[in-house]
Design an enzyme around this catalytic site. Structure first.
Site, mmCIF file in Angstrom:
data_model
loop_
_atom_site.group_PDB
_atom_site.id
_atom_site.type_symbol
_atom_site.label_atom_id
_atom_site.label_comp_id
_atom_site.label_asym_id
_atom_site.label_seq_id
_atom_site.Cartn_x
_atom_site.Cartn_y
_atom_site.Cartn_z
ATOM 1 N N ASP A 270 0.058 -5.607 -3.560
ATOM 2 C CA ASP A 270 -0.306 -6.061 -2.114
ATOM 3 C C ASP A 270 -1.520 -7.062 -2.039
ATOM 4 O O ASP A 270 -2.340 -6.658 -3.000
ATOM 5 C CB ASP A 270 -0.291 -5.083 -1.239
ATOM 6 C CG ASP A 270 0.289 -5.562 0.281
ATOM 7 O OD1 ASP A 270 -0.093 -6.731 0.468
ATOM 8 O OD2 ASP A 270 0.679 -4.683 1.051
HETATM 9 C C1 BGC Z 1 1.197 -6.860 3.973
HETATM 10 C C2 BGC Z 1 2.332 -7.402 2.954
HETATM 11 C C3 BGC Z 1 2.296 -8.849 3.056
HETATM 12 C C4 BGC Z 1 1.096 -9.433 2.379
HETATM 13 C C5 BGC Z 1 1.192 -11.192 2.208
HETATM 14 C C6 BGC Z 1 -0.213 -7.648 3.312
HETATM 15 O O1 BGC Z 1 -1.182 -7.499 3.980
HETATM 16 O O2 BGC Z 1 0.779 -5.556 3.601
HETATM 17 O O3 BGC Z 1 3.350 -6.901 3.326
HETATM 18 O O4 BGC Z 1 3.627 -9.382 2.194
HETATM 19 O O5 BGC Z 1 -0.032 -9.267 3.303
HETATM 20 O O6 BGC Z 1 1.046 -11.440 3.447
#
Ligand code: BGC
Length: 749
Positions: free
Chosen positions: A288
Site C-alpha cells: 500500500d
Molecule cells: C489506500 C489504497 C489505495 C492507495 C492508492 C491507500 O491510501 O489504502 O486502497 O489504493 O492509497 O491510492
C-alpha cells in the site's frame, strides 16, 4: 497535454524493436515516436521470444528477464511516480500505469503528490460503492461492474487497477466500510471473484486489497493485528483465497497494518507461506502507499513492487530512487547482502503480469463514459437499495394520487461521487436524488426542496422551513445520511459513533410528525443507529452511495418503477456496543495491538450465537411483493469435483408486482468437532419472478461448504455427520429447513 510520470516515461516510449520490424509493439496514446537509440539490437535479429505472442508466458518472461541489466530489473520493483513504474525503452518495456479504484477509474493525480493533475480527459463512470454492489447479491452485476472498470481502465491507459477491496466489515465504525462488500467471507469471495474476472477480461490486472486485514482506519499505519489461526483462515482469508485460486487475480496489495508483528506488505507468513506457497500465487504483491519500512524485510518478506508517495517535509522524505526496493536493494545485491535470485523472482512476477495483460501485444482498446456503462451503474444502483421498513405500503408513492412532495435534506442535492481519496471518481455528471425525482415526476407533481440540515451547521430556520414544507405536501422524502466528510465514510478516519450527524435525528422526527407519509432515505455506508426515530418512521430506504445515476435509480424505486431487491450485507445493531468488536472492548486496540477477540463471531455469527436481536439482520431487505418458498429437496451429488449436495426448492412470487428475491442458504452443523457459529452463509441465488410466477431454484454445495479449518491438521475438515440446511429470505427469516447427512470425513490441505 497529458502528464507522463517519470523521466523514462516522459521520454517517449518508442520501441526501437518495433521500428526495426522486430516485433509488434503498441505505443501508448501519449507516446510519440523518436529515432531508436544507436545501441539497439541489430536489424537482422529475428523477433525475440519475449515479443513472440506464440510463446508461452513463462518463456517470454524468462527471455526478457535474461536481457535485463541489474539496474533495469531494479527499476521494475519500485514506483517512479505516484502511480507508475519506469519504462525500459531499450527493451520496449513501457511504463506501467496503476490507478484506483473500486468505484471507477480515479482521476489522474500527482506525479508526486495527491493533488489533481488537472487533466481534462480523466472523467470516468462513477459506479455505486462496493457495499451497494454487494447488496444486489447479483453476481452477474459484479461481473458487469468489473467489466466497466476494466474497459474504462484500458481506455484510460491503465495497466493495474487497485480493486476490489475484500476486507471484512468487522466494525461498523470503519471509515472505509462503504468500500467493502460486507461482513461475510462467502459473499465477499463470490463478489470479488466476479468483479476480478470482469476487470481482467479486458487485459487489465485487478489488484485485490488489502491483504490481509485493514478492518479499521483508526491506527491502520501502526496497528498490529493478532487473531487465532482459525479466524484468519475462515473469516479474513477466504476472499483472497478465492481471488487467487478461482479468479486468478494478477496483483495483491498488502495492507497498512501489521499481522502478528510483520508488516502485511512483506509478511513472511502471509505472503511467502500462504499466498505464494500454499495457494501458488504467481502474480505480484505491491505495498500500500508508503507502507514499506525496511529493505531487508521487504526483500525477504515477499514484496514485489514498492509503491508510495514522496512524503515531503518528514523524515521519510525520499526520492523514488531511494525507495527501499530501489538503490538500497541494488547496493545490497552488489554487496552480496541479498541474492540476485530474490530480485529475479520479484521481476518475474512483475513481468508475468505484464504478459498476462498483453502489455507487449495487441490489447483490448476499452471504452469510457459510454451510455452502456452508465446504464450498468443505474441498474446496479436500482438492485442495491435496501427497503428496511415500509409500514402500510407507504412505498411506492403513487404518482397518480400524490400531487405534491417535499424533498428535504442536504444529501438530496449533494454530489458524493468524488469523495474520497482512492474511492472517489471524477464523473461527467451525477444525478442527485432531487434531480432524479424532478426528472421522473416533476412534470405532474409539485416538488419542493428544503435543506433541513447542513454540514455547515443546522439552524432552527432550516428545520422549520423543512417541517412547514413537509406539512404542506402530500408526501415527504428526507434524504439523510453521511457524506464522506471526516469521520463520516472517509479513508483514514473511522466514524466515532453510529448516529446521524448534523441533528438529522431531530429533523427526521419533526418531519415525521408533520407528515405521516414520510420516507427516510439513507445515503452512506452501513450501518447507523436509528433509535429513536425508527419506530415512528413509516418507510426507510438504505440507498448507499449510488453513483452517477443514483438519483434516477432512487426515484424509480420511490415511485414504483423498480421494485427494491437489495439485501443487507452487514448486520445493523440496535446500538454500536452490541456489535462484537465493541461489546468485547477490542476496538481500536491497546498499545498498538489489536486482538480479534471475537474470533469467528463477526457480524451475524456473533448476533446469532449470542442471541442478540439486531435492528436489521444480515441478509434482510423488503420488497413491494411477497415470495413463498416451498418443496425443499436435498439432491445428493456425485462428489467427484462436483457438488456434494444440491438444495432444490420452489420460489414463487405471490404478490401483484414483478420482483426479485435473494434466497440465502445457511448451514448449521450438529455436534461439530470444533465449536462453530450458529449458522454460516454457504450459497445464495437472486431470482426474478413475474407476479404469480414460480421457479425451481438450485443451490449446489461443495465439500468446502461443510468444512471448518482445523489448525491441528492445517487443513479444512468436513466431518461426517448431520448438517441443517437452512433456506431463508434473511439470516433471521428461515423459510425451509432439512437435514443433510455427510457420509465421510475429509481433510483438504
Ligand atoms: C489506500 C489504497 C489505495 C492507495 C492508492 C491507500 O491510501 O489504502 O486502497 O489504493 O492509497 O491510492
Amino acid at each position: 497535454m497529458k502528464f507522463v510520470g517519470s523521466s523514462l516515461c516522459r521520454s517517449p516510449i518508442v520501441f526501437g524493436l518495433a521500428l526495426l520490424g522486430l516485433g509488434t509493439v503498441f505505443l501508448r496514446a501519449q507516446d510519440k515516436p523518436v529515432p531508436p537509440p544507436a545501441q539497439l539490437l541489430p536489424v537482422a535479429e529475428p523477433t525475440p521470444p519475449y515479443l513472440d505472442t506464440n510463446q508461452p508466458i513463462e518463456t517470454r518472461v524468462e527471455d526478457l528477464l535474461g536481457r535485463m541489466t541489474l539496474e533495469e530489473k531494479i527499476s521494475q520493483v519500485h514506483a517512479d511516480s505516484k502511480f507508475s513504474t519506469a519504462a525500459i525503452p531499450r527493451l520496449g518495456v513501457p511504463c506501467r500505469w496503476i490507478d484506483d479504484g473500486p468505484h471507477g477509474v480515479r482521476e489522474d493525480v500527482g506525479p508526486y503528490n495527491w493533488r489533481s493533475a488537472g487533466h481534462t480527459d480523466d472523467f470516468a463512470t462513477s459506479m455505486p460503492s462496493l457495499c451497494a454492489l454487494a447488496s444486489t447479491w447479483n453476481l452477474d452485476l459484479a461481473t458487469a461492474y468489473g467489466n466497466v472498470i476494466g474497459q474504462e481502465s484500458r481506455k484510460r491507459d491503465k495497466d493495474i487497477i487497485l480493486a476490489p477491496i475484500v476486507d471484512i466489515a468487522r466494525t461498523p465504525l470503519s471509515g472505509r466500510i462503504y468500500e467493502y462488500f460486507g461482513e461475510d467471507p462467502f459473499l465477499n469471495s463470490r463478489m470479488g471473484l466476479n468483479y476480478i474476472e470482469g476487470v481482467q477480461s479486458n487485459d487489465v490486472a485487478a489488484c485485490v486489497k488489502h491483504f490481509a486485514g485493514n478492518n479499521q482506519e483508526n491506527g491502520r499505519g501502526i496497528i498490529n493485528m493478532n487473531m487465532d489461526e482459525r479466524t484468519l483462515r475462515e473469516i479474513y482469508l477466504p476472499p483472497f483465497e478465492a481471488a487467487v485460486k478461482e479468479a486468478r487475480v494478477w496483483a495483491v496489495m498488502g495492507a497498512y497494518t501489521k499481522f502478528r508483528g510483520e508488516h502485511c506488505a512483506y509478511s513472511d507468513y502471509l505472503i511467502n507461506k500462504i499466498l505464494n506457497g500454499e495457494w501458488g500465487f504467481q502474480g505480484l504483491v505491491m505495498s500500500d502507499w508508503s507502507a514499506t519500512y525496511s529493505t531487508r524485510e521487504a526483500v525477504f518478506g515477499g514484496l514485489d513492487l514498492e509503491m508510495g508517495t514522496l512524503i515531503t517535509g518528514t523524515e521519510r522524505e525520499r526520492p523514488y530512487e531511494d525507495y527501499y526496493l530501489a538503490n538500497p536493494f541494488m547496493e545490497g545485491i552488489r554487496n552480496g547482502d541479498y541474492p540476485v535470485s530474490l530480485l529475479d523472482d520479484k521481476v518475474r512476477r512483475n513481468l508475468r503480469v505484464m504478459f498476462a495483460t498483453h502489455v507487449f501485444d495487441a490489447r483490448k482498446p476499452g471504452s469510457l463514459n459510454t451510455p452502456e456503462h452508465q446504464a450498468t451503474a443505474q441498474r446496479i444502483a436500482e438492485e442495491s437499495m435496501v427497503l428496511l421498513k415500509n409500514n402500510d405500503n407507504t412505498l411506492p408513492l403513487d404518482a397518480t394520487k400524490i400531487k405534491s412532495v417535499a424533498v428535504i435534506g442536504e444529501n438530496a442535492v449533494r454530489h458524493n461521487a468524488a469523495g474520497f481519496f482512492g474511492a472517489g471518481v471524477k464523473t461527467m455528471h451525477e444525478i442527485t436524488p432531487l434531480e432524479g425525482i424532478v426528472e421522473l415526476v416533476g412534470s405532474n407533481m409539485n416538488v419542493t426542496y428544503s435543506v433541513g440540515y447542513s454540514k455547515q451547521g443546522t439552524d432552527s430556520n432550516m428545520v422549520e422551513r423543512a417541517v412547514t414544507a413537509a406539512h404542506q405536501a402530500d408526501a415527504a422524502i428526507i434524504v439523510a445520511g453521511l457524506n464522506h466528510s471526516r469521520y463520516l465514510d472517509d479513508e483514514g478516519w473511522d466514524r466515532t459513533n453510529l448516529t446521524l450527524p448534523y441533528g438529522q435525528g431531530d429533523l427526521i422526527q419533526k418531519v415525521i410528525r408533520a407528515n405521516s407519509r414520510t420516507v427516510v432515505v439513507l445515503i452512506g455506508g452501513p450501518a447507523i443507529e436509528m433509535d429513536p426515530w425508527l419506530a415512528r418512521a413509516p418507510a426507510v430506504l438504505q440507498a448507499w452511495y449510488p453513483g452517477m445515476e443514483g438519483g434516477r435509480a432512487l426515484a424509480r424505486i420511490l415511485f414504483g418503477n423498480v421494485n427494491p431487491s437489495g439485501k443487507l450485507t452487514v448486520t445493523y445493531p440496535k446500538q454500536l456496543m452490541e456489535s462484537p468488536a465493541h461489546a468485547l472492548g477490542t476496538y481500536p486496540g491497546t498499545n498498538g495491538t489489536l486482538f480479534y477477540k471475537e474470533g469467528l463471531l463477526v457480524g451475524y455469527r456473533w448476533f446469532d450465537t449470542e442471541d442478540i436481536e439486531p435492528e436489521f439482520p444480515f441478509g434482510f431487505g423488503l420488497s413491494y411483493t411477497t415470495f413463498e418458498y416451498s418443496n425443499l429437496k436435498l439432491l445428493p451429488g456425485q462428489n467427484t469435483n462436483g457438488p456434494v449436495v444440491t438444495a432444490q426448492f420452489d420460489l414463487a412470487n405471490t404478490g401483484s408486482r414483478a420482483g426479485a428475491e435473494v434466497a440465502e442458504l445457511y448451514i448449521h452443523q450438529d455436534n461439530p468437532g470444533l465449536t462453530r457459529p450458529l449458522k454460516e452463509l454457504k450459497g445464495f441465488k437472486k431470482v426474478f419472478l413475474k407476479p404469480g410466477e414460480k421457479k425451481t431454484v438450485s443451490i449446489p454445495l461443495d465439500e468446502r461448504a461443510f468444512a471448518f479449518y482445523d489448525p491441528s491438521q492445517n487443513g479444512w475438515v468436513s466431518e461426517a455427520g448431520d448438517f441443517e440446511i437452512l433456506l431463508g429470505s434473511s439470516s433471521r427469516d428461515i423459510r425451509l429447513q432439512d437435514t443433510f447427512h455427510l457420509e465421510q470425513t475429509t481433510v483438504e490441505k
